[in-house]
Enzyme design. Structure first.
Site, short mmCIF file in Angstrom:
data_model
loop_
_atom_site.label_atom_id
_atom_site.label_comp_id
_atom_site.label_asym_id
_atom_site.label_seq_id
_atom_site.Cartn_x
_atom_site.Cartn_y
_atom_site.Cartn_z
N HIS A 471 0.80 -1.23 0.00
CA HIS A 471 0.00 0.00 0.00
C HIS A 471 0.83 1.28 0.00
O HIS A 471 0.51 2.22 0.73
CB HIS A 471 -0.94 0.01 1.22
CG HIS A 471 -1.90 -1.13 1.25
ND1 HIS A 471 -2.50 -1.58 2.40
CD2 HIS A 471 -2.38 -1.92 0.26
CE1 HIS A 471 -3.30 -2.60 2.12
NE2 HIS A 471 -3.24 -2.82 0.82
C1 LIG Z 1 0.15 -7.49 -4.81
C2 LIG Z 1 -0.79 -6.39 -4.38
C3 LIG Z 1 -1.86 -6.72 -3.55
C4 LIG Z 1 -2.74 -5.71 -3.14
N1 LIG Z 1 -3.90 -6.05 -2.47
C5 LIG Z 1 -4.85 -5.12 -2.28
C6 LIG Z 1 -6.14 -5.49 -1.82
O1 LIG Z 1 -6.44 -6.66 -1.56
N2 LIG Z 1 -7.07 -4.50 -1.68
C7 LIG Z 1 -6.80 -3.20 -1.94
O2 LIG Z 1 -7.68 -2.35 -1.75
N3 LIG Z 1 -5.59 -2.82 -2.38
C8 LIG Z 1 -4.63 -3.75 -2.60
N4 LIG Z 1 -3.43 -3.39 -3.14
C9 LIG Z 1 -3.16 -1.97 -3.36
C10 LIG Z 1 -3.92 -1.34 -4.50
O3 LIG Z 1 -4.13 -2.26 -5.55
C11 LIG Z 1 -3.16 -0.09 -4.99
O4 LIG Z 1 -3.02 0.82 -3.92
C12 LIG Z 1 -3.87 0.63 -6.11
O5 LIG Z 1 -4.14 -0.25 -7.16
C13 LIG Z 1 -2.98 1.79 -6.59
O6 LIG Z 1 -3.61 2.45 -7.65
P1 LIG Z 1 -2.83 3.57 -8.47
O7 LIG Z 1 -3.78 4.04 -9.50
O8 LIG Z 1 -2.25 4.53 -7.52
O9 LIG Z 1 -1.59 2.81 -9.14
P2 LIG Z 1 -1.55 1.52 -10.06
O10 LIG Z 1 -2.86 0.79 -10.03
O11 LIG Z 1 -0.34 0.75 -9.67
O12 LIG Z 1 -1.41 2.09 -11.53
C14 LIG Z 1 -0.27 2.70 -12.07
C15 LIG Z 1 -0.21 2.35 -13.55
O13 LIG Z 1 0.69 3.23 -14.20
C16 LIG Z 1 1.51 2.48 -15.09
N5 LIG Z 1 2.75 3.25 -15.27
C17 LIG Z 1 3.69 3.50 -14.33
N6 LIG Z 1 4.67 4.28 -14.85
C18 LIG Z 1 4.33 4.53 -16.13
C19 LIG Z 1 4.95 5.28 -17.17
N7 LIG Z 1 6.09 5.95 -16.98
N8 LIG Z 1 4.35 5.30 -18.39
C20 LIG Z 1 3.17 4.65 -18.60
N9 LIG Z 1 2.55 3.93 -17.64
C21 LIG Z 1 3.11 3.87 -16.42
C22 LIG Z 1 1.70 1.17 -14.38
O14 LIG Z 1 2.12 0.15 -15.25
C23 LIG Z 1 0.32 0.94 -13.79
O15 LIG Z 1 -0.54 0.26 -14.67
C24 LIG Z 1 -2.52 -4.36 -3.54
C25 LIG Z 1 -1.44 -4.05 -4.37
C26 LIG Z 1 -0.58 -5.05 -4.80
C27 LIG Z 1 0.57 -4.69 -5.72
#
Ligand SMILES: Cc1cc2nc3c(=O)[nH]c(=O)nc-3n(C[C@H](O)[C@H](O)[C@H](O)COP(=O)(O)OP(=O)(O)OC[C@H]3O[C@@H](n4cnc5c(N)ncnc54)[C@H](O)[C@@H]3O)c2cc1C
Length: 545
Positions: A471
């Site tokens: 997280h």
């Molecule tokens: C293994 C795991 C288990 C988890 N379990 C849970 C759970 O059970 N319940 C829960 O609520 N949360 C859980 N989480 C946490 C939750 O999924 C994340 O906090 C949330 O998905 C984050 O969302 P975000 O939009 O901030 O980033 P992300 O969903 O990580 O999205 C970022 C995206 O940007 C892309 N990206 C990055 N850099 C670039 C770039 N330079 N150019 C183009 N694209 C790029 C990445 O590839 C990715 O697709 C878990 C996370 C993980 C990794």
């Protein structure tokens, strides 16, 4: 001719897919969504228990490694992050949690107008399709399903009953703002399949003429003219760099590790660090990459008296085929549920915490590390994490090459409160495990092992075996202008430049008390409204002049 769009969204993760849907909904704006990873075609993304299969798959997972942590016996940590459509929502553990009312009220009290629980609740309701009965706190018609776990499990029931005897009340719904209790979690699944934001938000919008999706494109940096955003530089799969232009805004949704990376590569970050890296400073922003927060999970592993665990179901080809066929024909059974079913929010330090300070995940399987090979014995895991750690880490660039990972320093357990909470949480977990009816089902504490009893021994266990619960947040925090460490304002606009927002887990000023996917979806729903409202006002102003 350079490609031009009204909005460019960087990263198709939990936040990016929501924005892509909402910003194209009225048909007025062209949007380009850019994702570094491939399309979400791998079947293990969609089977809920596939978590173990995507955890170490480098095609779908950035698989970062942190720096050696001085507070954790110099250990380095594996930090998975989704790298595909849906981002981390395509590889996460599916637990559906909003956090506590007080988390959002705290954001509001820090001066972030419009972010109190009352302000956020309409967006939590808007995003979800909750299978629990209608209530003021629930949504019934949103894109993302909150699904109650259908099958009950003897071990999970025993955990729930034992926790109740330890004064944790039974709770049916963890998502009303008040989480205190123990029960079964809800999951982001629908009909036995994962509901990533790519499935829930992007798929229904894919056919829209005003949405362009580019997968396997890496964004390098944001481009400015006189502090106003004009576009981005990116490269395709072949590594060929090119530019696309933005009429209105660029929105960074690359997650808590890579949004700060793109900001720094664009010249927005701590000036001395950027200068040392040879990057021209666009805007001195000392908070970029700072304020890093994460939940540290401490996993107690037990040997179970009966062959009723996932370890048993995943041991032989025959038993694996059986649950595989069950999922294939009925979309039910262990494959449809994911790895953690039972949960609790409780008090490890009841005299100090005003609201629950720890969260439990109870899983009917065990492995040396999350997502790793299950043990040969029948096993279960009680994982516990502190909800509002005081410890703060940081990140900085190691290279100006956008394909090179950031240097990440989590600094887990670097404060006295965090260490005391860790020790107290292990003691609470042990009390639950030694209470009936759970006690009768557990043969042995495999880890830490009952020979570890003193505070020092338990703390040493935490340092040696603690790991991320995935997280990370807070690395481009929202805050008031007078707070030098704030990176974005309450509209999520980056201070000091025009036309750039950050919308993802990075903007959380303080980590929410629970899993972070649904809070990020809420943030993106709210941001989409802000962006559309802003554009409406702009157009009105233009019409008046
Ligand atoms: C293994 C795991 C288990 C988890 N379990 C849970 C759970 O059970 N319940 C829960 O609520 N949360 C859980 N989480 C946490 C939750 O999924 C994340 O906090 C949330 O998905 C984050 O969302 P975000 O939009 O901030 O980033 P992300 O969903 O990580 O999205 C970022 C995206 O940007 C892309 N990206 C990055 N850099 C670039 C770039 N330079 N150019 C183009 N694209 C790029 C990445 O590839 C990715 O697709 C878990 C996370 C993980 C990794």
């Amino acid at each position: 001719m350079q490609e031009t769009y009204d909005y460019i969204i960087v990263g198709a993760g939990s936040a990016g897919c929501v924005l892509a849907n909402r910003l194209t909904e009225n048909g007025k704006y062209s949007v380009c969504l850019i994702e570094a990873g491939p399309a979400d075609k791998n079947i293990w993304i969609h089977i809920p228990i596939g978590y173990g299969k995507t955890m170490f798959n480098k095609k779908l997972n950035w698989g970062f490694e942190t720096q050696a942590d001085p507070h954790m016996n110099q250990r380095q940590f594996y930090w998975p992050r989704g790298k595909t459509l849906g981002g981390s929502s395509s590889i996460n553990g599916l637990i559906y949690i909003r956090g506590q009312k007080e988390d959002y009220d705290r954001w509001g009290a820090l001066g972030n107008e419009g972010w109190s629980w009352e302000d956020c609740l309409p967006y939590f309701r808007k995003l979800e399709s909750n299978d629990l009965p209608e209530a003021d706190t629930r949504g019934k018609h949103g894109p993302l399903s909150a699904t109650s776990i259908p099958a009950k499990h003897e071990l999970v029931d025993a955990f729930i009953h034992a926790a109740q005897k330890e004064h944790i009340p039974y709770i049916k719904d963890f998502n009303t703002g008040n989480q205190h209790g123990v029960g079964y979690y809800q999951l982001t699944t629908k009909n036995g399949l994962r509901q990533s934001t790519a499935v829930a938000y992007l798929n229904p919008a894919r056919q829209r003429m005003n949405l362009t999706i580019k997968t396997e494109h890496l964004v390098h940096r944001v481009l400015f003219k006189n502090k106003k955003v004009v576009g981005i530089e990116l490269s395709n799969k072949g590594g060929e760099p090119f530019v696309i232009r933005a009429n209105h805004e660029v929105i960074l949704s690359a997650g808590a590790i890579q949004s700060p990376q793109v900001l720094m590569l664009s010249g927005i970050g701590p000036a001395d660090h950027l200068q040392a890296m040879g990057i021209p400073v666009q805007q001195h922003a000392p908070g970029v990459g700072q304020n890093l927060q994460d939940h540290l999970q401490l996993r107690l592993i037990y040997e179970v008296a009966k062959p009723i665990t996932n370890n048993d179901q995943l041991r032989t080809v025959w038993s694996k085929s059986k649950i595989g066929l069950q999922w294939l024909f009925t979309r039910s059974g262990p494959l449809a549920i994911g790895i953690n079913q039972g949960g609790a929010f409780a008090y490890a330090l009841p005299k100090e915490a005003k609201t629950p300070d720890v969260q439990f995940h109870f899983g009917t399987l065990s492995a040396d590390q999350a997502g790793g090979q299950v043990h040969e014995f029948s096993g279960c895991t009680i994982s516990v994490c502190q909800l509002r750690p005081e410890s703060r880490g940081y990140m900085h660039l190691q290279s100006t090459n956008p394909a090179q990972p950031m240097a990440i320093q989590p600094n887990y357990l670097s404060t006295d409160l965090d260490r005391r909470t860790a020790v107290a949480s292990i003691r609470l977990a042990r009390r639950i495990a030694s209470t009936q009816p759970l006690a009768d089902l557990l043969v042995k504490e495999y880890r830490p092992g009952l020979d570890q009893q003193s505070d020092e021994e338990i703390l040493e266990f935490c340092r040696n075996y603690g790991a991320t619960i995935f997280h990370p947040a807070g690395t481009a925090k929202m805050g008031v202008e007078s707070d030098e460490m704030a990176v974005v304002d309450e509209q999520l606009r980056v201070y000091g430049v025009e036309g750039l927002r950050v919308v993802d887990a990075s903007i959380m000023p303080t980590l929410v008390s629970g899993n972070t996917n649904v809070p990020v979806v809420m943030i993106a729903e709210k941001a989409a409204d802000m962006i559309l409202q802003h554009q409406k006002t702009q157009s009105k102003n233009v019409a008046l002049t």
